[in-house]
Scaffold this active site. Sequence first.
Site, PDB file in Angstrom:
ATOM      1  N   GLN A  96       0.856  -1.197   0.000  1.00 64.44           N
ATOM      2  CA  GLN A  96       0.000   0.000   0.000  1.00 64.44           C
ATOM      3  C   GLN A  96       0.891   1.245   0.000  1.00 64.44           C
ATOM      4  O   GLN A  96       0.397   2.352  -0.178  1.00 64.44           O
ATOM      5  CB  GLN A  96      -0.896   0.027   1.234  1.00 64.44           C
ATOM      6  N   HIS A 114      -1.478   1.543  -4.298  1.00 61.85           N
ATOM      7  CA  HIS A 114      -1.916   2.929  -4.070  1.00 61.85           C
ATOM      8  C   HIS A 114      -1.059   3.924  -4.823  1.00 61.85           C
ATOM      9  O   HIS A 114      -1.103   5.121  -4.543  1.00 61.85           O
ATOM     10  CB  HIS A 114      -1.907   3.259  -2.565  1.00 61.85           C
ATOM     11  N   THR A 184       0.107  -2.734   8.791  1.00 64.01           N
ATOM     12  CA  THR A 184      -1.027  -1.964   8.267  1.00 64.01           C
ATOM     13  C   THR A 184      -2.184  -2.088   9.245  1.00 64.01           C
ATOM     14  O   THR A 184      -2.436  -3.139   9.812  1.00 64.01           O
ATOM     15  CB  THR A 184      -1.442  -2.448   6.853  1.00 64.01           C
TER      16      THR A 184
HETATM   17  N1  APR Z   1       6.619  -2.283  12.340  1.00 64.81           N
HETATM   18  C1  APR Z   1       5.445  -2.803  11.907  1.00 64.81           C
HETATM   19  N2  APR Z   1       4.261  -2.150  11.973  1.00 64.81           N
HETATM   20  C2  APR Z   1       4.277  -0.917  12.519  1.00 64.81           C
HETATM   21  C3  APR Z   1       5.461  -0.301  13.000  1.00 64.81           C
HETATM   22  C4  APR Z   1       6.669  -1.042  12.893  1.00 64.81           C
HETATM   23  N3  APR Z   1       7.841  -0.545  13.323  1.00 64.81           N
HETATM   24  N4  APR Z   1       5.128   0.926  13.485  1.00 64.81           N
HETATM   25  C5  APR Z   1       3.790   1.075  13.305  1.00 64.81           C
HETATM   26  N5  APR Z   1       3.279  -0.037  12.738  1.00 64.81           N
HETATM   27  C6  APR Z   1       1.888  -0.324  12.374  1.00 64.81           C
HETATM   28  C7  APR Z   1       0.855   0.344  13.236  1.00 64.81           C
HETATM   29  O1  APR Z   1       0.582  -0.456  14.374  1.00 64.81           O
HETATM   30  C8  APR Z   1      -0.344   0.395  12.291  1.00 64.81           C
HETATM   31  O2  APR Z   1      -1.094  -0.794  12.381  1.00 64.81           O
HETATM   32  O3  APR Z   1       1.688   0.192  11.068  1.00 64.81           O
HETATM   33  C9  APR Z   1       0.280   0.445  10.900  1.00 64.81           C
HETATM   34  C10 APR Z   1       0.129   1.779  10.206  1.00 64.81           C
HETATM   35  O4  APR Z   1      -1.245   1.963   9.972  1.00 64.81           O
HETATM   36  P1  APR Z   1      -1.681   3.222   9.098  1.00 64.81           P
HETATM   37  O5  APR Z   1      -0.990   4.443   9.600  1.00 64.81           O
HETATM   38  O6  APR Z   1      -3.186   3.208   9.027  1.00 64.81           O
HETATM   39  O7  APR Z   1      -1.078   2.927   7.652  1.00 64.81           O
HETATM   40  P2  APR Z   1      -1.662   1.948   6.559  1.00 64.81           P
HETATM   41  O8  APR Z   1      -2.416   0.829   7.196  1.00 64.81           O
HETATM   42  O9  APR Z   1      -0.550   1.591   5.643  1.00 64.81           O
HETATM   43  O10 APR Z   1      -2.704   2.893   5.761  1.00 64.81           O
HETATM   44  C11 APR Z   1      -3.340   2.316   4.635  1.00 64.81           C
HETATM   45  O11 APR Z   1      -4.399   4.426   4.178  1.00 64.81           O
HETATM   46  O12 APR Z   1      -4.117   6.676   4.150  1.00 64.81           O
HETATM   47  C12 APR Z   1      -4.227   5.578   3.344  1.00 64.81           C
HETATM   48  O13 APR Z   1      -3.336   5.233   1.204  1.00 64.81           O
HETATM   49  C13 APR Z   1      -2.973   5.387   2.549  1.00 64.81           C
HETATM   50  O14 APR Z   1      -1.785   3.338   2.033  1.00 64.81           O
HETATM   51  C14 APR Z   1      -2.392   4.081   3.084  1.00 64.81           C
HETATM   52  C15 APR Z   1      -3.618   3.377   3.615  1.00 64.81           C
END
Ligand code: APR
Length: 238
Positions: A96, A114, A184
């Site tokens: 993503q 994305h 994610t």
């Molecule tokens: N290692 C693994 N996971 C981690 C770490 C780490 N060091 N630090 C944080 N996380 C996890 C968090 O616990 C959370 O579950 O990464 C995740 C980040 O979640 P989001 O900020 O929601 O990001 P993401 O899930 O990639 O968002 C999906 O939303 O805004 C849109 O298009 C955008 O691609 C993005 C999509």
Amino acid sequence: MAKISIASQDRVFVLTGAGISAESGLPTFRASDGLWAGYRIEDVCTPEAWRRSPAGVWAFYSARREAGQKAKPNPAHFALAELEAKLGDRFFLCTQNVDDLHERAGSARLVHMHGELAKSRCERECGRPPVEDHAIYRSLDEVGRCACGGRMRPHIVFFGEVPLEMERIQDEIHQSTLMLVVGTSGSVYPAASFVHWARQRGARAVYVGPEEPLNASAFTHVVEGKAGEALPGLFEVE
Ligand code: APR
């Protein structure tokens, strides 16, 4: 930490999110200090935002381009590239993320559902493909135009737009026997559905991250930890 065994007949589908780039210094989206704490999605990541203020959208994505170019892959990216090298065409990575840290760690069998920071495309549906673009635009008049006259926009899937490569993604999920989801929150669809699609086909599903994702109940195994610490050495490949 228990290892994840990958048998000779297993096909692995990996989905990554912003968490895998967190240890490379790139902010996630929904953390308290994440990108959506500093910007409103409707101001920088929707078709309406683009129509209303292309300058504002380019300012946001130029800043993310600059951060992405300064960041380096972390052990989690390298662990996935190593797994790909061992499994070959029995491995597929869907991210993503729009940074190029997976590629810079050596991953090749991947799609960016994305979009990608390092590409721009025409704002019109003129049919011309995205072009490679690493420019950090300081003002809108620096932004080029397509041969058709349309203004170039980030090659990013805005909210409300259709994710990329979904046919290839669905096909790879249908063939997979193990789904690995890393970093994610499971709050954005269709990516958050992938684990359900895999489970419906009898695949194992493993989540790796420091917090439970919203779709945690769909996973057969949760490895709690940071990706850069948990992924290296996690897999036992037959
Ligand atoms: N290692 C693994 N996971 C981690 C770490 C780490 N060091 N630090 C944080 N996380 C996890 C968090 O616990 C959370 O579950 O990464 C995740 C980040 O979640 P989001 O900020 O929601 O990001 P993401 O899930 O990639 O968002 C999906 O939303 O805004 C849109 O298009 C955008 O691609 C993005 C999509």
